[in-house]
Structure formats: C-alpha cells, structure tokens
Design a protein around this motif. Structure first.
Motif, PDB file in Angstrom:
ATOM      1  N   SER A  30     -14.430   1.001   1.214  1.00 15.89           N
ATOM      2  CA  SER A  30     -13.532   1.821   1.471  1.00 15.89           C
ATOM      3  C   SER A  30     -12.079   1.279   0.915  1.00 15.89           C
ATOM      4  O   SER A  30     -11.216   2.290   0.683  1.00 15.89           O
ATOM      5  N   ARG A  31     -12.101   0.169   0.616  1.00 13.26           N
ATOM      6  CA  ARG A  31     -10.701  -0.615   0.421  1.00 13.26           C
ATOM      7  C   ARG A  31     -10.276   0.197  -0.939  1.00 13.26           C
ATOM      8  O   ARG A  31      -8.870   0.202  -1.096  1.00 13.26           O
ATOM      9  N   HIS A  32     -11.203   0.128  -1.862  1.00 16.28           N
ATOM     10  CA  HIS A  32     -10.686   0.877  -3.148  1.00 16.28           C
ATOM     11  C   HIS A  32     -10.029   2.185  -2.891  1.00 16.28           C
ATOM     12  O   HIS A  32      -8.947   2.230  -3.590  1.00 16.28           O
ATOM     13  N   LEU A  33     -10.517   3.070  -2.065  1.00 13.18           N
ATOM     14  CA  LEU A  33      -9.812   4.377  -2.003  1.00 13.18           C
ATOM     15  C   LEU A  33      -8.659   4.094  -1.022  1.00 13.18           C
ATOM     16  O   LEU A  33      -7.613   4.518  -1.259  1.00 13.18           O
ATOM     17  N   THR A  34      -8.663   3.227   0.069  1.00 12.23           N
ATOM     18  CA  THR A  34      -7.479   3.173   0.988  1.00 12.23           C
ATOM     19  C   THR A  34      -6.254   2.514   0.131  1.00 12.23           C
ATOM     20  O   THR A  34      -5.187   2.841   0.426  1.00 12.23           O
ATOM     21  N   GLU A  35      -6.714   1.709  -0.617  1.00  9.14           N
ATOM     22  CA  GLU A  35      -5.574   1.255  -1.258  1.00  9.14           C
ATOM     23  C   GLU A  35      -4.918   1.978  -2.313  1.00  9.14           C
ATOM     24  O   GLU A  35      -3.529   2.058  -2.447  1.00  9.14           O
TER      25      GLU A  35
END
Ligand SMILES: C[S@@+](CC[C@H](N)C(=O)[O-])C[C@H]1O[C@@H](n2cnc3c(N)ncnc32)[C@H](O)[C@@H]1O
Length: 264
Positions: A30-35
C-alpha cells in the motif's frame, strides 16, 4: 446491498484483510498509494479525506500511522456493513452508502476542501457503469479538488480481454479497461489526470476466486478451458495449473484533479 457486493460478502469483514495473500493489508504494497496520497494532501490541504469503497478502513489507518495531519477528518464510505464494522479507529467516521449515490453534503460542510481516495473499487461498476460513476464522483467535487485512485487496468488489450473473460465466466459484471481506454474516459468525465504511476499487481489463484465468488469446480474448469482456447498462457497475466489457473491483475495509481468545468 448491491449484487456485486452480495456475491462476495462471505469474504468481507474479518476475512478480507488476509484474503489474496494479504494484498489489501500489506504496508509494503500500500505504500505506493499512501505516498501518493500524502503528497496530494500536502498539495491540496483538504479538511476531509474520504476513502471511497474503503472496505475495512485499512488505508486510512495506514495514513494515520504516517501521522497525517490530526485536523483532517477521515471518512470511510462503503456499502458493505461487514467491511465498515471492521474499521478500527474512533478517528474514522464510517458512512454506509453507495459510491454512485452518496452526496458531498454527507461528508463535508460547505467551506470544507475534500480529497477522495479509492483503491480497487472502480471495476465494480462494470463497463456500462464506469462513465456514470465517474461523473457522479466529479459532481460531488469542487474544481481543483483531488481524487487519487488505484485502479485495476492493463497496458495491453489482450491482457484486459483475458481478465474480463475470466470475470465474465465467474458471473460478475466487474470489468477492467486498458490505461489507453481509461484515460480519455477520465478526461471526458471532467478529471484532469496529473500523473499515472505503477502499483504492485495482485495474484488471483482460481482456488481463492472459487471461494470469493462461490464457484463450482465445473465453472473453474470451464473458465480454464475458455481462456486456454482464446488466449493461451500469457506471461505475467495468466498461468494454468492442473485444475485451475492463476491470473494477475495489474494496477495503476492515478492522481486526478477535478477540472474547472466552466473554464472549458
Ligand atoms: C476490492 S475491495 C477494496 C477495499 C479497500 N478499498 C482496500 O483497498 O482495502 C472493494 C470495496 O468496494 C466496496 N464497494 C463496491 N461497490 C461499492 C458501491 N457501489 N458503493 C460503495 N462501496 C462499494 C466493497 O464493499 C469493498 O469493500
């Protein structure tokens, strides 16, 4: 409840976050989206952050861990009560509503700036409902507000056709476009696409799909036969196994801004 949610209700709630090898509760994934969301929040300075089809509220919880401004109100909007009931923080307001029917006034006061986020929900509206739902979302926004979404779509038409054949065989109207098809639809529904980035793909084993959509062995084997006949194995998209198949869904992250309709 709508029909598409009804079909998969058995895996909503406590089962959801562990399903599909934990894809939807994995912070590395999910980091790709949360960033992207954090960067959009910095730019847009919203008073309210709304996760559309937010499921169990996982993404909002991750954003809280990232110390998103405590003044921002967080809203999880989903139609599935089983999903909403798992939302684990008092800071997150839950709203049980349809993405195609909710109204901005349910989420925000007049002067509030809103930012929409969404992961893996657009395909629920099928090919025939895509434009209508995107228009509805745009109608709930003011010009200049942001909509950051991770949507399942493909770079090649043959891959999209292969996945759509599988979903058709499973009796769902979920539908996946190519990026080339989706971009002009976003534009036509008054979204300016600021940038498109990659997100990790999702491995879909037929055993899990069988459970999710309550399919018989016979249905799985018919789908397997059909995709082998029409497509054959495709690198990174479709593998067949002895009694089923493994398909891979690809995702892109779209950072969009509501266009000033009067300016056109
Ligand atoms: C694939 S799940 C993704 C959940 C969450 N966005 C995540 O990434 O973990 C799709 C979610 O969209 C919700 N959904 C599907 N159609 C909807 C609709 N018409 N209105 C509201 N929610 C919907 C489902 O209930 C489900 O929770």
């Amino acid at each position: 409840m709508n029909e598409e949610i009804e079909k998969e209700i058995g895996i909503h709630g406590s089962r959801w976050e562990g399903f599909h090898q934990g894809y939807f509760s994995d912070p590395v994934i999910s980091r790709h989206l949360t960033e992207e969301i954090i960067s959009a929040v910095d730019e847009a300075d919203p008073a309210v952050l709304v996760d559309l089809g937010g499921g169990t509220g996982y993404l909002l919880s991750e954003l809280m861990k990232e110390k998103i401004d405590p003044e921002i109100r967080l809203v999880n909007l989903d139609l599935s009560l089983q999903q909403l009931k798992r939302t684990g923080s008092d800071r997150i307001t839950t709203i049980r509503e349809s993405l195609s029917e909710f109204k901005r006034a349910q989420l925000a006061s007049d002067g509030d700036r809103v930012l929409f986020l969404m992961r893996s929900a657009l395909h629920y509206f099928g090919e025939s409902g895509l434009v209508t739902v995107l228009r509805h979302l745009r109608a709930q926004m003011k010009a200049g507000e942001y909509f950051v979404h991770q949507t399942a779509c493909f770079t090649s038409q043959i891959s999209a056709d292969c996945l759509n054949t599988i979903y058709d065989g499973m009796g769902t109207t979920k539908w996946y476009p190519t990026v080339e098809v989706l971009m002009p639809i976003l534009k036509a529904t008054d979204w300016e696409v600021i940038r498109v980035t990659d997100a990790p793909g999702l491995r879909l084993a037929s055993d899990e799909l069988k459970e999710r959509y309550r399919l018989s062995d016979n249905t799985v084997s018919k789908i397997r036969e059909r995709v082998m006949r029409d497509f054959g194995e495709i690198d990174g998209v479709l593998e067949v196994t002895t009694d089923g198949f493994i398909a891979y869904l690809s995702y892109k992250i779209f950072r969009c801004r509501a266009k000033d309709i009067d300016a056109d």
